[in-house]
Design an enzyme around this catalytic site. Structure first.
Site, PDB file in Angstrom:
ATOM      1  N   CYS A   1      97.135   3.000 125.059  1.00  0.00           N
ATOM      2  CA  CYS A   1      95.936   3.261 124.254  1.00  0.00           C
ATOM      3  C   CYS A   1      95.849   2.253 123.096  1.00  0.00           C
ATOM      4  CB  CYS A   1      95.930   4.709 123.790  1.00  0.00           C
ATOM      5  SG  CYS A   1      94.275   5.296 123.315  1.00  0.00           S
TER       6      CYS A   1
ATOM      7  N   HIS B   1      96.675   7.794 128.884  1.00  0.00           N
ATOM      8  CA  HIS B   1      97.961   8.394 128.528  1.00  0.00           C
ATOM      9  C   HIS B   1      98.659   9.006 129.744  1.00  0.00           C
ATOM     10  CE1 HIS B   1      97.432   8.055 124.134  1.00  0.00           C
ATOM     11  NE2 HIS B   1      96.144   8.193 124.416  1.00  0.00           N
TER      12      HIS B   1
ATOM     13  N   GLU C   1     101.783   9.270 129.890  1.00  0.00           N
ATOM     14  CA  GLU C   1     102.995   9.903 129.348  1.00  0.00           C
ATOM     15  C   GLU C   1     102.762  11.338 128.886  1.00  0.00           C
ATOM     16  OE1 GLU C   1     100.860   8.754 125.618  1.00  0.00           O
ATOM     17  OE2 GLU C   1     100.968   8.087 127.691  1.00  0.00           O
TER      18      GLU C   1
END
Length: 237
Positions: free
Chosen positions: A87, A173, A175
């Site tokens: 990001c 994202h 993660e």
């Protein structure tokens, strides 16, 4: 092996990335830039990860440490250290490599699909043809010179890129964990309240299934394994 991550907000940590690093036996250190932590020496690093954050890469007058961080990222790339940006992290990579960072035509916040670009080059990381991922951004970027686009979406042409074989930037994202999702929603409730074509409600975002989280985390694992491999040629031209 030594991995270091740069964190820009107290609620936006490395999520599943940290779990993978621990499983691989990495020594893990971090710089919390919002606390003005010191940056490490580059010769101490085998992998650099740049997390997201609520600020813009253009906010140097508000966050002076951005200037120092950008130079550190540029130096890491030039030194041939594998780098992953998430990001804001991807936008920082694009910025230090000379690209423009600017407001996107649409904010993307929530679980929306990206389309992986299919490449014949075995040196390019291959994202799935389509993957539903967590977005949380209002800005986008031009691709750095020499970079390969890895993913796109209807709202944002440049969703992911690869520069050489050691640098990958992700606008989204992978993660994300349940804890991270809840933290994002809690910290950015005002933005969600403003709505938008590609902005989901807090309830929709938090309703993500365990299977969906595992699907995105597994792709993050593949990216980390790709950067972790030892047959890099260190070409970012």
């Amino acid at each position: 092996m030594r991995a270091h991550y740069l964190q820009h907000a107290d609620f936006e940590g490395p999520g599943s990335i940290e779990t993978w690093l621990q499983q691989q036996g990495y020594g893990i250190t971090s710089t919390h830039l919002y606390s003005r932590d010191l940056l490490p020496k580059l010769n101490e690093l085998d992998l650099l990860i740049i997390m997201g954050g609520p600020m813009s890469v253009n906010d140097e007058s508000i966050y002076p440490w951005l200037t120092i961080e950008k130079q550190f990222i540029r130096d890491a790339i030039e030194a041939g250290i594998p780098v992953l940006g998430v990001c804001l992290g991807a936008q920082l990579i694009a910025d230090v490599m000379g690209s423009r960072i600017f407001p996107a035509s649409q904010r993307e916040i929530g679980w929306y699909p990206v389309q992986g670009i299919q490449h014949d080059n075995p040196g390019c990381f291959q994202l799935p043809e389509e993957l539903r991922v967590l977005h949380w951004h209002g800005e986008t970027f031009d691709l750095p010179v020499g970079a390969v686009r890895l993913a796109s979406s209807p709202a944002c042409e440049n969703q992911a890129f690869q520069l050489g074989d050691r640098v990958i930037g992700l606008q989204f994202h992978l993660e994300a964990t349940t804890r991270l999702v809840n933290a994002f929603v809690s910290e950015d409730a005002d933005t969600l309240a403003n709505g938008g074509t590609f902005v989901q409600s807090a309830a929709e975002i938090c309703a993500v299934s365990a299977e969906q989280l595992e699907a995105t985390q597994s792709v993050m694992t593949r990216i980390l394994e790709f950067l972790h491999r030892e047959d890099h040629n260190n070409d970012v031209s």
